[in-house]
Design a protein around this motif. Structure first.
Motif, PDB file in Angstrom:
ATOM      1  N   ILE A  73      10.153 -24.660 -66.070  1.00  0.00           N
ATOM      2  CA  ILE A  73      11.454 -23.911 -66.639  1.00  0.00           C
ATOM      3  C   ILE A  73      11.860 -23.073 -65.379  1.00  0.00           C
ATOM      4  O   ILE A  73      11.048 -22.085 -65.289  1.00  0.00           O
ATOM      5  CB  ILE A  73      11.344 -23.058 -67.978  1.00  0.00           C
ATOM      6  CG1 ILE A  73      11.112 -24.221 -69.002  1.00  0.00           C
ATOM      7  CG2 ILE A  73      12.639 -22.529 -68.184  1.00  0.00           C
ATOM      8  CD1 ILE A  73      10.211 -23.507 -70.312  1.00  0.00           C
ATOM      9  N   MET A  74      12.725 -23.069 -64.803  1.00  0.00           N
ATOM     10  CA  MET A  74      13.262 -22.080 -63.597  1.00  0.00           C
ATOM     11  C   MET A  74      14.414 -21.183 -63.979  1.00  0.00           C
ATOM     12  O   MET A  74      15.323 -21.485 -64.059  1.00  0.00           O
ATOM     13  CB  MET A  74      13.368 -23.047 -62.475  1.00  0.00           C
ATOM     14  CG  MET A  74      12.453 -24.273 -62.093  1.00  0.00           C
ATOM     15  SD  MET A  74      12.803 -25.117 -60.666  1.00  0.00           S
ATOM     16  CE  MET A  74      12.103 -24.184 -59.437  1.00  0.00           C
ATOM     17  N   VAL A  75      13.856 -19.872 -63.847  1.00  0.00           N
ATOM     18  CA  VAL A  75      14.751 -18.958 -64.347  1.00  0.00           C
ATOM     19  C   VAL A  75      15.290 -18.308 -62.778  1.00  0.00           C
ATOM     20  O   VAL A  75      14.631 -18.011 -61.768  1.00  0.00           O
ATOM     21  CB  VAL A  75      14.284 -17.833 -64.806  1.00  0.00           C
ATOM     22  CG1 VAL A  75      15.433 -16.681 -65.136  1.00  0.00           C
ATOM     23  CG2 VAL A  75      13.543 -18.306 -66.184  1.00  0.00           C
ATOM     24  N   MET A  76      16.734 -18.654 -62.391  1.00  0.00           N
ATOM     25  CA  MET A  76      17.359 -18.465 -61.286  1.00  0.00           C
ATOM     26  C   MET A  76      17.609 -16.817 -61.096  1.00  0.00           C
ATOM     27  O   MET A  76      18.136 -16.172 -62.307  1.00  0.00           O
ATOM     28  CB  MET A  76      18.316 -19.353 -60.956  1.00  0.00           C
ATOM     29  CG  MET A  76      18.297 -20.850 -61.043  1.00  0.00           C
ATOM     30  SD  MET A  76      16.857 -21.319 -59.935  1.00  0.00           S
ATOM     31  CE  MET A  76      17.778 -21.268 -58.497  1.00  0.00           C
ATOM     32  N   PRO A  77      17.856 -16.311 -59.650  1.00  0.00           N
ATOM     33  CA  PRO A  77      18.327 -15.009 -59.927  1.00  0.00           C
ATOM     34  C   PRO A  77      19.803 -14.966 -59.869  1.00  0.00           C
ATOM     35  O   PRO A  77      20.490 -16.110 -59.516  1.00  0.00           O
ATOM     36  CB  PRO A  77      17.836 -14.613 -58.369  1.00  0.00           C
ATOM     37  CG  PRO A  77      17.782 -16.080 -57.530  1.00  0.00           C
ATOM     38  CD  PRO A  77      17.303 -16.962 -58.765  1.00  0.00           C
ATOM     39  N   LYS A  78      20.232 -13.722 -60.437  1.00  0.00           N
ATOM     40  CA  LYS A  78      21.648 -13.525 -60.327  1.00  0.00           C
ATOM     41  C   LYS A  78      22.197 -13.241 -58.977  1.00  0.00           C
ATOM     42  O   LYS A  78      21.624 -12.236 -58.481  1.00  0.00           O
ATOM     43  CB  LYS A  78      21.870 -12.254 -61.443  1.00  0.00           C
ATOM     44  CG  LYS A  78      23.296 -11.884 -61.836  1.00  0.00           C
ATOM     45  CD  LYS A  78      23.484 -10.651 -62.600  1.00  0.00           C
ATOM     46  CE  LYS A  78      22.572 -10.817 -63.850  1.00  0.00           C
ATOM     47  NZ  LYS A  78      22.803  -9.589 -64.435  1.00  0.00           N
ATOM     48  N   ILE A  79      23.316 -13.942 -58.742  1.00  0.00           N
ATOM     49  CA  ILE A  79      23.843 -13.358 -57.410  1.00  0.00           C
ATOM     50  C   ILE A  79      24.831 -12.341 -57.558  1.00  0.00           C
ATOM     51  O   ILE A  79      25.912 -12.373 -58.363  1.00  0.00           O
ATOM     52  CB  ILE A  79      24.563 -14.865 -56.969  1.00  0.00           C
ATOM     53  CG1 ILE A  79      23.855 -16.068 -57.023  1.00  0.00           C
ATOM     54  CG2 ILE A  79      25.132 -14.733 -55.586  1.00  0.00           C
ATOM     55  CD1 ILE A  79      22.495 -15.947 -56.217  1.00  0.00           C
ATOM     56  N   ILE A 106      22.813 -22.913 -52.379  1.00  0.00           N
ATOM     57  CA  ILE A 106      21.269 -22.831 -51.317  1.00  0.00           C
ATOM     58  C   ILE A 106      20.255 -22.661 -52.483  1.00  0.00           C
ATOM     59  O   ILE A 106      19.232 -23.359 -52.518  1.00  0.00           O
ATOM     60  CB  ILE A 106      21.384 -22.060 -50.488  1.00  0.00           C
ATOM     61  CG1 ILE A 106      22.605 -22.461 -49.324  1.00  0.00           C
ATOM     62  CG2 ILE A 106      20.195 -21.671 -49.768  1.00  0.00           C
ATOM     63  CD1 ILE A 106      23.014 -21.447 -48.383  1.00  0.00           C
ATOM     64  N   LEU A 107      20.307 -21.698 -53.455  1.00  0.00           N
ATOM     65  CA  LEU A 107      19.173 -21.409 -54.267  1.00  0.00           C
ATOM     66  C   LEU A 107      18.736 -22.718 -55.034  1.00  0.00           C
ATOM     67  O   LEU A 107      17.669 -23.021 -55.376  1.00  0.00           O
ATOM     68  CB  LEU A 107      19.575 -20.283 -55.170  1.00  0.00           C
ATOM     69  CG  LEU A 107      19.617 -18.878 -54.680  1.00  0.00           C
ATOM     70  CD1 LEU A 107      20.026 -17.828 -55.618  1.00  0.00           C
ATOM     71  CD2 LEU A 107      18.210 -18.548 -54.342  1.00  0.00           C
ATOM     72  N   TYR A 108      19.879 -23.254 -55.604  1.00  0.00           N
ATOM     73  CA  TYR A 108      19.340 -24.655 -56.425  1.00  0.00           C
ATOM     74  C   TYR A 108      18.682 -25.618 -55.497  1.00  0.00           C
ATOM     75  O   TYR A 108      17.762 -26.316 -56.008  1.00  0.00           O
ATOM     76  CB  TYR A 108      20.662 -25.017 -57.196  1.00  0.00           C
ATOM     77  CG  TYR A 108      21.013 -24.525 -58.442  1.00  0.00           C
ATOM     78  CD1 TYR A 108      20.718 -25.009 -59.578  1.00  0.00           C
ATOM     79  CD2 TYR A 108      21.598 -23.208 -58.365  1.00  0.00           C
ATOM     80  CE1 TYR A 108      21.071 -24.401 -60.665  1.00  0.00           C
ATOM     81  CE2 TYR A 108      21.807 -22.369 -59.519  1.00  0.00           C
ATOM     82  CZ  TYR A 108      21.522 -23.175 -60.570  1.00  0.00           C
ATOM     83  OH  TYR A 108      21.887 -22.417 -61.924  1.00  0.00           O
ATOM     84  N   THR A 145      11.940 -27.665 -53.190  1.00  0.00           N
ATOM     85  CA  THR A 145      10.565 -26.990 -53.056  1.00  0.00           C
ATOM     86  C   THR A 145       9.830 -26.685 -54.132  1.00  0.00           C
ATOM     87  O   THR A 145       8.575 -26.215 -54.260  1.00  0.00           O
ATOM     88  CB  THR A 145      10.586 -25.770 -52.091  1.00  0.00           C
ATOM     89  OG1 THR A 145      11.159 -24.780 -52.939  1.00  0.00           O
ATOM     90  CG2 THR A 145      11.662 -25.980 -50.865  1.00  0.00           C
ATOM     91  N   ALA A 146      10.281 -26.940 -55.419  1.00  0.00           N
ATOM     92  CA  ALA A 146       9.781 -26.391 -56.780  1.00  0.00           C
ATOM     93  C   ALA A 146       9.389 -25.027 -56.800  1.00  0.00           C
ATOM     94  O   ALA A 146       8.500 -24.635 -57.208  1.00  0.00           O
ATOM     95  CB  ALA A 146       8.435 -27.482 -56.782  1.00  0.00           C
ATOM     96  N   ALA A 147      10.437 -24.232 -56.131  1.00  0.00           N
ATOM     97  CA  ALA A 147      10.105 -22.923 -56.180  1.00  0.00           C
ATOM     98  C   ALA A 147      11.308 -21.904 -56.237  1.00  0.00           C
ATOM     99  O   ALA A 147      12.346 -22.487 -55.848  1.00  0.00           O
ATOM    100  CB  ALA A 147       9.197 -22.111 -54.584  1.00  0.00           C
TER     101      ALA A 147
END
Length: 542
Positions: A508-514, A528-530, A536-538
């Motif tokens: 479960i990947m929680v992305m940063p707020k842009i 780019i973040l996605y 890279t699974a990071a």
């Protein structure tokens, strides 16, 4: 680098590498019994043909300027002029020869090349003029030397102190091809080590240590160390002995030179009781770690007809498979034996060419983002400071993003014809463990792995990971599945049970707020973040 650059010449041997290969060791490395016989596949141990009687039939009696006169040698002396004398004088136990009218002259330790001048100076001390002298070594001292250890016929052998170790080894029938070492030979004097001899140094460079043997010296041949079998496009196929637990192909080729056209190496060896096989370009194979018993075949492969695939994870058998060029994923899977806890439905395939394409696409996106950030023009004076801060933040993000290295995963799921896919040389197949956990990564307070429970929702997992961090994007979550596919879940479904969508082994990947000052920049950074997250699974912070 061309294959011809690996046609190594003796004078180009690296000093440090040669020292490691040719130096002696205290303890031999055990060799598996299955590879102990030198006759397997008709390949001899390197140096095995050395002892055919040529050394024992030709004792060394020629002039050696570096030979040091010793007790028992015979010196031929002639004096003429005012005083005449001619005789063959033995070197007595005190190291002297006795010259009439001159007395004892201590010659023990004098080098053969200096003998005549040395004796003449002593004669001139008595006969100031009109007497000349000529002295030369007539015969070296006869000696008897023990030869033992791993030789064909251990025993006591006659010779001369000027004879080399090769003479005595050959007299004893040579080194035992089944058990003897060519790189670990000791010369003992009164039970103490006098010299270590490595015959590879003689075979490769023609060098032998300057050594004068005495009565009662012992030549002891140690047990064979580990070796690598080298065949194919080499100047001489051989089993090459080495010191230590491992070696490299570059060191082996110092001994058995490759042919100029050799450009690939097929390597088979047993590591941790598992057989591994690989097929590598010679540049890459040069630094491959080789274990005792390894078999290496150099080939001239202008038209590549085999490929090497690495297999990792929950499988039994080799860690690498050499397959015909044109083999498919199904061909490889047919050879694999899964362990009991393997998950064959989540097989992962990683490919170098895909990773390279992902990296190129990422670099293009970063270049476009950098151009966009640097070329934006302020509308008002207040925008100028804001744009400067935003540009600095984006530049920092770009710098971190350029370090991302995509894995090159090929998605195999949801494709009934995946088995027909052609494999490429260097592909890596991973068979994962049957998972029982779910990982929560990215912008949460405590990124962690949690036991999978079908009853839990995304909200439950986020809560167990400490909740969202202050910089989290709470509008959408990314689920990265083991098979490389992804699911994007909107906030309204965070509290739903995602049966069939969320599975054990998922991330479960929680992305940063842009937080950017312009819609287009926000969109580019998000893309780019996605891309980095999936490739890279990071999760990269912004």
């Amino acid at each position: 680098m061309s294959s011809t650059s690996y046609a190594l010449e003796t004078q180009q041997i690296d000093k440090l590498t040669e020292q490691r290969l040719l130096s002696a060791a205290e303890q031999p490395v055990s060799v598996p019994a299955s590879v102990a016989s030198p006759g397997v596949n008709g390949v001899e141990v390197f140096g095995q043909s050395l002892f055919q009687g040529a050394f024992r039939d030709q004792p060394f009696t020629g002039f050696n300027p570096n030979y040091q006169i010793t007790v028992g040698d015979k010196i031929n002396l002639q004096l003429w002029g005012a005083y005449s004398f001619s005789a063959s004088l033995p070197v007595d136990p005190q190291g002297n020869i006795f010259i009439p009218e001159v007395g004892p002259v201590h010659v023990a330790g004098v080098e053969n090349g200096e003998l005549n001048d040395f004796v003449l100076r002593r004669v001139k001390q008595v006969f100031k003029s009109n007497v000349n002298a000529y002295a030369n070594l007539e015969a070296s001292q006869p000696v008897k030397v023990f030869v033992t250890g791993n030789v064909q016929r251990p025993g006591l052998y006659n010779g001369y102190s000027s004879d080399s170790v090769l003479y005595y080894l050959d007299s004893a029938g040579g080194i035992d091809p089944e058990s003897g070492s060519y790189i670990d030979i000791q010369v003992l004097r009164q039970g103490k080590l006098l010299q270590r001899v490595n015959l590879y140094q003689f075979l490769v460079t023609g060098q032998m240590p300057a050594l004068q043997l005495r009565n009662g010296d012992s030549v002891v041949v140690g047990a064979r160390h580990g070796y690598v079998t080298l065949e194919g496009d080499v100047q001489q196929s051989a089993k090459i002995e080495f010191l230590g637990e491992t070696t490299s192909l570059s060191e082996m080729l110092l001994v058995a030179k490759p042919k100029p056209q050799a450009n690939y190496a097929r390597i088979t060896q047993i590591i941790d009781d598992r057989q591994e096989a690989s097929y590598l370009p010679i540049e890459q194979a040069m630094q491959t770690e080789l274990h005792a018993g390894a078999h290496v075949e150099l080939v001239s492969d202008s038209d590549i007809n085999t490929i090497s695939i690495r297999v990792k994870g929950e499988v039994e058998g080799p860690a690498a498979y050499v397959l015909p060029y044109g083999a498919t994923l199904a061909d490889l899977i047919d050879r694999i034996h899964y362990r009991d806890n393997a998950n064959p439905f989540a097989i992962q395939l990683y490919r170098k060419s895909v990773a390279e394409q992902q990296k190129i696409a990422l670099e293009r996106s970063l270049d476009a983002l950098e151009m966009e950030a640097l070329t934006r023009q302020p509308v008002t004076s207040s925008d100028k400071a804001s744009l400067k801060d935003s540009a600095a933040m984006i530049q920092k993000f770009i710098s971190k993003a350029r370090k991302a290295q995509p894995r090159g995963q090929v998605v195999l799921a949801n494709n009934d014809r995946a088995g027909e896919m052609l494999l490429e040389d260097g592909d890596e197949l991973v068979v994962p463990l049957r998972a029982s956990t779910v990982s929560v990564v990215g912008e949460v307070v405590f990124p962690t792995s949690l036991v999978f429970d079908e009853e839990h929702t995304l909200d439950d997992y986020i809560e167990m990971a400490g909740g969202f961090s202050n910089s989290a994007d709470t509008d959408e979550l990314i689920i990265l599945h083991l098979d490389g596919t992804i699911s994007r879940i909107k906030e309204r479904k965070f509290n739903n049970r995602l049966t069939g969508t969320l599975r054990a082994g998922d991330e479960i990947m929680v992305m940063p707020k842009i937080q950017a000052g312009e819609l287009q920049v926000t969109k580019d950074v998000t893309e780019i973040l996605y891309r980095i997250a999936v490739g890279t699974a990071a999760v990269l912070s912004f």
